[in-house]
Design an enzyme around this catalytic site. Structure first.
Site, mmCIF file in Angstrom:
data_model
loop_
_atom_site.group_PDB
_atom_site.id
_atom_site.type_symbol
_atom_site.label_atom_id
_atom_site.label_comp_id
_atom_site.label_asym_id
_atom_site.label_seq_id
_atom_site.Cartn_x
_atom_site.Cartn_y
_atom_site.Cartn_z
ATOM 1 N N HIS A 1 18.428 2.824 59.856
ATOM 2 C CA HIS A 1 19.809 2.377 60.011
ATOM 3 C C HIS A 1 20.761 3.559 59.910
ATOM 4 O O HIS A 1 20.374 4.645 59.513
ATOM 5 C CB HIS A 1 20.181 1.322 58.952
ATOM 6 N N ARG B 1 30.693 3.959 55.264
ATOM 7 C CA ARG B 1 31.469 3.392 54.162
ATOM 8 C C ARG B 1 32.686 2.688 54.755
ATOM 9 O O ARG B 1 33.313 3.209 55.678
ATOM 10 C CB ARG B 1 31.893 4.483 53.190
ATOM 11 N N GLU C 1 24.406 -0.191 58.427
ATOM 12 C CA GLU C 1 24.618 -0.600 57.042
ATOM 13 C C GLU C 1 26.075 -0.305 56.688
ATOM 14 O O GLU C 1 26.513 0.842 56.755
ATOM 15 C CB GLU C 1 23.711 0.178 56.098
ATOM 16 N N ASN D 1 32.286 0.084 48.516
ATOM 17 C CA ASN D 1 32.411 0.348 47.088
ATOM 18 C C ASN D 1 33.609 -0.432 46.571
ATOM 19 O O ASN D 1 34.692 -0.355 47.142
ATOM 20 C CB ASN D 1 32.565 1.852 46.825
ATOM 21 N N HIS E 1 29.504 9.379 65.994
ATOM 22 C CA HIS E 1 29.833 8.023 66.404
ATOM 23 C C HIS E 1 28.577 7.174 66.459
ATOM 24 O O HIS E 1 27.460 7.679 66.428
ATOM 25 C CB HIS E 1 30.545 8.024 67.763
ATOM 26 N N GLU F 1 30.982 4.334 70.565
ATOM 27 C CA GLU F 1 30.849 4.572 71.996
ATOM 28 C C GLU F 1 30.191 3.359 72.634
ATOM 29 O O GLU F 1 29.169 2.870 72.142
ATOM 30 C CB GLU F 1 29.987 5.807 72.251
#
Length: 137
Positions: free
Chosen positions: A5, A9, A54, A58, A72, A115
């Site tokens: 993956h 964040r 993923e 936080n 990207h 993209e």
């Protein structure tokens, strides 16, 4: 070895999940860690569940900046014009329109470059052919 993956964040998981849903990705699983104070959300395109994104949220506020060194994420789409129109109708800015009928760039709510690539090239079509770039991609 095989690809698992890409992690990014995010500051607003709901807005980011909604953005990726507009692209066509679906949420596969979600994990909340009370002790670690974070949420992990895994998404993938239907039929391509091995290529996951993923989202890491936080819980304590944190500024991430726009690290251009990330690059990207890239997705092949069935029809780049329809995909960009659906995103634009939902308020997403098309940073690099698909003027060539092949490639476009958009940004997630946290300014991650995405993209979009057409398999092959569609003939140039308006309004895309004459639409200017609106930002960095």
């Amino acid at each position: 070895m095989h690809y698992l993956h890409t992690m990014i964040r995010v500051s607003d998981p709901d807005a980011t999940v909604k953005f990726f849903n507009l692209l066509g990705l679906e949420e596969l699983k979600r994990f909340d860690s009370e002790q670690g104070r974070f949420t992990l959300i895994f998404l993938a395109a239907p039929g391509d569940e091995k290529a996951q994104v993923e989202l890491t949220h936080n819980w304590d506020p944190e500024e991430y900046g726009e690290g251009r060194n990330f690059g990207h994420l890239a997705y092949r789409v069935d029809n780049i014009y329809e995909t960009c129109q659906r995103l634009m109708d939902a308020g997403v800015t098309i940073n690099r329109p698909p003027r060539d009928g092949h490639m476009a760039f958009v940004r997630s709510p946290d300014n991650i470059s995405i993209e979009l690539l057409q398999d092959g090239h569609l003939p140039p079509a308006e309004p895309w052919a004459s639409m200017p770039n609106t930002g960095h991609w």
